[in-house]
Design an enzyme around this catalytic site. Structure first.
Site, short mmCIF file in Angstrom:
data_model
loop_
_atom_site.label_atom_id
_atom_site.label_comp_id
_atom_site.label_asym_id
_atom_site.label_seq_id
_atom_site.Cartn_x
_atom_site.Cartn_y
_atom_site.Cartn_z
N GLN A 70 0.86 -1.18 0.00
CA GLN A 70 0.00 0.00 0.00
C GLN A 70 0.90 1.23 0.00
OE1 GLN A 70 -1.08 1.56 3.77
NE2 GLN A 70 -1.33 -0.49 4.59
N HIS A 71 0.26 2.40 0.01
CA HIS A 71 1.03 3.64 -0.09
C HIS A 71 2.19 3.67 0.91
CE1 HIS A 71 -2.37 5.08 -2.34
NE2 HIS A 71 -3.16 4.87 -1.32
N ALA A 72 1.89 3.34 2.15
CA ALA A 72 2.88 3.50 3.23
C ALA A 72 4.13 2.68 2.97
CB ALA A 72 2.26 3.09 4.55
#
Lengths: 115, 367
Positions: A70-72
């Site tokens: 995911q983004h993180a």
């Protein structure tokens, strides 16, 4: 000096390797991103790319959303910031100033509560 | 539309989008998703996400499970290549449509502006559909790689969109400091700063207009006030050496290349996953950019056309139409007021998204 009273362990997924300790800073709304303390452990629902400039000042990340990819994950890995994802309700579990240890290898977050 | 059962229960995310125009794109995303060509996604009813009137996102997990199962047995080098090509085309088509709208909007008659708005909205909806799919497809691809015996690290981008933004922001910080504007001073004196610093901030905003939250009304890098405040938050009292170290970026782990010309399932999976991982960092970028760079000039043009019929209409009023209304006619101007009142009464949403009363007018200015 305050003595440690108790510790509680929360399990998520390790998203970016490394270990960090610091005081929690919880992002609940758009305004909160404007006052991130240096060296804090950022606690948020999800890390969006537009918040990237804040990362160099934080010690670690605790993210509610659960997927490893995911983004993180990408951002935290690039900057070498330990990150645990999938800590459900992290923004309710932790409060500003709580002492947190983040293990970005195992995804474990330890909250240390003081007297 | 999603079935009522799927809309019941707790939302997957609350208050993600508030403006009716943006909300209506999520409705279009379900339709757009059927054109992607994925198994288990041939009708709107099979799309696993829906927004309600409060802007809360509902995810139908049973439908996610059905899609996951259908995709798992569908992956072959050929279908993966098709998936990659369709995805990349959707992203590039949105960028092209955005540029085109920005270039021609000011010269368009109302009818042409409507048509172009519809075209741009359709392309935004398709990319939004991929955004919803990105909640589970990358993990599915990663599992498929593991099932195929791949032990290499995931194909993360060499430098992500967020990393590029981080570097540009650090560059702005250094440039302002070189002109004696520390983050504190900049924050204190903005906008009454030297013309050079003012210019630096404005140019940065123009470059980075595309970054910001998913909700268009939530301030982002198109807004100089936001940038100045973020610079203060990011670099006030910071250890500059630590920032430099972190900006040196970890090298992406080396991965053994597939034999030249050999298209295996593993290499196809890695290629597709690599694109999704880059997309994860840019999904909001694509759509927010399309709005600010492409749609705002079109809305201004449409508003100018409507003024002859509705003299009291303001450009911001168009944000309270859905895309179908925007591209046909405004039959009931009073409905705009009702929707605006409802939006302004949703103080939970406005507070979470940082929407000040003057924000709607600010966001409709050309970047």
């Amino acid at each position: 000096m305050s003595a440690e009273k108790s510790a509680k362990i929360y399990s998520g997924l390790g998203a970016a390797p490394g270990r960090a300790s610091g005081r929690a800073y919880v992002i609940r709304n758009a305004e909160d991103v404007m006052a991130v303390p240096a060296g804090s452990i950022l606690v948020m629902r999800i890390l969006h790319p537009h918040l990237a400039p804040l990362l160099p000042r934080v010690a670690g990340l605790v993210v509610e959303e659960g997927a490893i990819l995911q983004h993180a994950t990408t951002l935290a890995r690039e900057c070498g910031i330990p990150a645990a994802v999938g800590i459900r309700d992290a923004r309710s579990l932790f409060h500003d100033g709580d002492l947190l240890d983040v293990d970005g290898y195992t995804g474990e977050v330890v909250a240390r509560y003081l007297d | 539309m999603m079935q009522p059962a799927a809309m019941s229960g707790q939302p997957y995310r609350r208050h993600i989008v508030g403006l009716p125009l943006q909300r209506s794109l999520f409705g279009q995303a379900a339709r757009a998703a059927t054109t992607i060509g994925l198994p288990g996604l041939t009708s709107e009813q099979e799309f696993p996400a829906q927004l309600d009137e409060n802007g809360d996102l509902f995810l139908d997990r049973s439908q996610v499970a059905v899609l996951t199962e259908a995709l798992r047995s569908w992956f072959t080098p050929e279908t993966l290549e098709q998936m990659h090509a369709t995805h990349a085309t959707a992203c590039h088509a949105l960028v092209d449509a955005t540029e085109n709208a920005a270039r021609v909007a000011a010269s368009l008659e109302s009818a042409s502006a409507r048509k172009l708005s519809e075209n741009l909205a359709n392309k935004m909806a398709l990319v939004l559909a991929y955004g919803i799919l990105s909640k589970f497809v990358p993990d599915l691809l990663l599992r498929a790689l593991a099932d195929a015996g791949d032990v290499e690290p995931p194909p993360f981008p060499e430098k992500s969109a967020g990393a590029e933004l981080m570097q540009d922001t650090f560059g702005l910080y250094k440039a302002c400091c070189a002109l004696d504007y520390t983050p504190q001073r900049l924050h204190r004196e903005w906008p009454r700063v030297s013309p050079k610093v003012f210019h630096l901030i404005r140019e940065f905003c123009k470059r980075q207009t595309v970054f910001g939250p998913l909700a268009w009304d939530s301030p982002g890098y198109e807004d100089p006030d936001y940038v100045v405040r973020l610079l203060h938050s990011a670099f006030d009292d910071v250890d500059v050496e630590q920032v430099r170290r972190r900006l040196s970026f970890a090298k992406r782990p080396a991965v053994a290349a597939s034999p030249a010309g050999m298209r295996t399932k593993v290499s196809a999976l890695r290629r597709v996953l690599g694109f999704w991982l880059d997309f994860l960092e840019r999904e909001t970028w694509y759509v927010r950019r399309a709005f600010y760079v492409g749609m705002v000039p079109l809305l201004q043009q449409l508003a100018a056309g409507y003024l002859q019929k509705i003299p009291t209409l303001q450009p911001v009023d168009l944000l309270f139409l859905d895309i179908r209304e925007l591209t046909t006619e405004i039959n009931d101007p009073a409905m705009i007021c009702k929707r605006r009142d409802r939006y302004m009464e949703n103080t939970d949403y406005l507070s979470v998204r940082g929407v000040e009363p003057s924000r709607l007018i600010t966001m409709m200015r050309n970047p």
